[in-house]
Design an enzyme around this catalytic site. Structure first.
Site, PDB file in Angstrom:
ATOM      1  CG  PHE A 181      -1.825   1.251   1.211  1.00  0.00           C
ATOM      2  CD1 PHE A 181      -3.004   1.269   0.474  1.00  0.00           C
ATOM      3  CD2 PHE A 181      -1.460   2.400   1.902  1.00  0.00           C
ATOM      4  CE1 PHE A 181      -3.811   2.399   0.433  1.00  0.00           C
ATOM      5  CE2 PHE A 181      -2.269   3.549   1.876  1.00  0.00           C
ATOM      6  CZ  PHE A 181      -3.448   3.541   1.139  1.00  0.00           C
ATOM      7  CG  ASP A 207       5.545   3.584   1.682  1.00  0.00           C
ATOM      8  OD1 ASP A 207       5.643   4.214   2.753  1.00  0.00           O
ATOM      9  OD2 ASP A 207       4.499   3.522   1.029  1.00  0.00           O
ATOM     10  CE  LYS A 250      -0.656   6.289   7.628  1.00  0.00           C
ATOM     11  NZ  LYS A 250      -0.269   5.380   6.540  1.00  0.00           N
TER      12      LYS A 250
HETATM   13  C1  LIG Z   1      -0.654   5.683   5.011  1.00  0.00           C
HETATM   14  C2  LIG Z   1       0.336   5.186   4.034  1.00  0.00           C
HETATM   15  C3  LIG Z   1       0.527   5.826   2.786  1.00  0.00           C
HETATM   16  C4  LIG Z   1      -0.320   6.978   2.323  1.00  0.00           C
HETATM   17  O1  LIG Z   1      -0.234   8.095   3.126  1.00  0.00           O
HETATM   18  P1  LIG Z   1      -1.334   9.273   2.984  1.00  0.00           P
HETATM   19  O2  LIG Z   1      -0.840  10.330   3.913  1.00  0.00           O
HETATM   20  O3  LIG Z   1      -2.652   8.694   3.379  1.00  0.00           O
HETATM   21  O4  LIG Z   1      -1.321   9.704   1.566  1.00  0.00           O
HETATM   22  C5  LIG Z   1       1.513   5.333   1.964  1.00  0.00           C
HETATM   23  N1  LIG Z   1       2.272   4.272   2.319  1.00  0.00           N
HETATM   24  C6  LIG Z   1       2.109   3.649   3.501  1.00  0.00           C
HETATM   25  C7  LIG Z   1       2.991   2.492   3.851  1.00  0.00           C
HETATM   26  C8  LIG Z   1       1.123   4.067   4.384  1.00  0.00           C
HETATM   27  O5  LIG Z   1       0.951   3.417   5.544  1.00  0.00           O
END
Ligand SMILES: *Cc1c(COP(=O)(O)O)cnc(C)c1O
Length: 396
Positions: A138, A223, A252
């Protein structure tokens, strides 16, 4: 009565005007402190969601409140065409904590934006366009980030997405070796898949990806939007395995609850060309002051260390739960997934009735993302609520 009336009006107004994009829980949250949230009737809840992992220091941490209040009175906005003291101090603090050599940063306003920035950087630096991503991954919901996200339900309505993206099975190095080639710009993975069910990458997998990227001249992007900043018990989850990526995405909790995303990369790679990327709000002094305060508290209170200790305790405690509904408990630091043999929604409801708010990760995994300032006694109450809820659900 007045409060109840106000809460009803809140729900009604939201229902009239909300985008429709979000599943809603029947709860109006008005106040937070530490790991506790209060609803409109004054009922407290133990918050194991931290606003999707954002409230790393808990809700309304006094140091963050002070930093934001002070900065709001001095200067809120200042685009990156000018220099600013909060931004420069944040760069310095980031460079001190990010892995060796990662001293260039692009500041933006969300996780998805950090992923967009990383993908653009990879195209720019390699002159290539193909991306290898992982099944179950994700990375956000803007069109570029969505292109590397796995879930069909998120992607399907928005086809066609970016061309040249291949999804390979997570933790399968042979599959990655098959997909990475001379035309690959980057490989992007989470070090622990969050939304995908709290699934840690195996160390050999991460080392193997690094080797593959080196061999083919592709960039390795981690990520760490969910796993970064102490969540897993180290500043960055990749540090558990001594793997340093070329590019790191953060978001986050980085600004203690204010919106911020960061792309960090190895300075030796170069960077963006003038005008090739940008953001109106990126690097604004208010978010920078909040991020700087967040990094200081994380360091001064050794919250990554605390996350490691408490995470250990929590995992151990959860592993001792006995229920026929439990399939597996896994996690790292204060990022824990409890995989069930049934759907997770009834458990989320049973926990809410017991004053505990938690998250799903897919349809059968309960995800706990407490703040890093959570107390062991609070976690113990959460474990008891899970135990009782599982018993109740099995009885049904
Ligand atoms: C939450 C999340 C995102 C997206 O972040 P947003 O601030 O909602 O755009 C991307 N990668 C990971 C691993 C996440 O947990």
């Amino acid at each position: 009565m007045d409060e109840q009336h106000a809460a009803l009006e809140t729900v009604e107004l939201e229902q009239q005007h909300t985008s429709g994009a979000y599943p809603k829980r029947p709860l109006t949250i008005l106040r937070g402190r530490g790991s506790t949230l209060w609803d409109s009737s004054g009922r407290p809840y133990l918050d194991m969601t931290s606003g999707q992992g954002v409230a790393l220091l808990g809700h309304s941490h006094p140091t963050i409140v002070q930093a934001v209040t002070d900065q709001a009175q001095r200067l809120i906005t200042c685009p990156e065409i000018f220099y600013n003291d909060q931004r420069s101090a944040l760069y310095q603090a980031l460079a001190r904590h990010t892995p060796q050599g990662m001293t260039r940063f692009f500041l933006c306003n969300s996780g998805a934006e950090a992923v967009e920035g990383a993908l653009k950087l990879a195209r720019l630096l390699t002159g290539r366009t193909e991306i290898v991503a992982a099944q179950g991954g994700f990375h956000g919901r803007t069109l570029g980030a969505l292109s590397v996200t796995w879930k069909a339900e998120y992607r399907q309505p928005f086809q066609p997405l970016l061309p040249g993206v291949t999804h390979v099975p997570f933790n399968d190095l042979a599959a990655a070796a098959h997909a990475v080639r001379a035309s690959t710009a980057a490989v992007i993975v989470e070090v622990v898949q969050g939304e995908g069910g709290v699934r840690p990458a195996r160390p050999e997998y991460l080392h193997g990806l690094q080797r593959l990227c080196d061999e083919h001249g592709a960039l390795l992007i981690f990520d760490e939007i969910q796993t970064g900043l102490g969540r897993t018990g180290r500043w960055f989850a990749c540090q558990h395995h001594s793997v340093t990526p070329d590019v790191l995405c953060l978001g986050k909790g980085i600004a203690g609850g204010l919106p911020m995303g960061v792309v960090a990369w190895q300075a030796a790679l170069g960077g963006f060309r003038r005008g090739s990327h940008g953001s109106t709000f990126g690097g604004n002094p208010l978010a920078c002051a909040a991020a700087l305060a967040t990094l200081r508290v994380l360091e001064q209170e050794d919250l990554p260390g605390q996350a490691a200790r408490l995470g250990h305790w929590l995992l151990d405690r959860l592993l001792r739960l006995r229920s026929p509904l439990l399939r597996q408990v896994r996690g790292q630091g204060l990022m824990v997934g409890i995989e069930l043999r049934c759907r997770v929604t009834p458990l989320l409801k049973a926990l809410m009735a017991r004053g505990v708010l938690a998250l799903p990760a897919g349809s059968t995994v309960l995800r706990l993302l407490p703040s890093l300032v959570v107390e062991q006694a609070e976690l113990e109450r959460v474990c008891q609520a899970i135990d009782e809820s599982l018993e109740e659900l099995y009885g049904d």
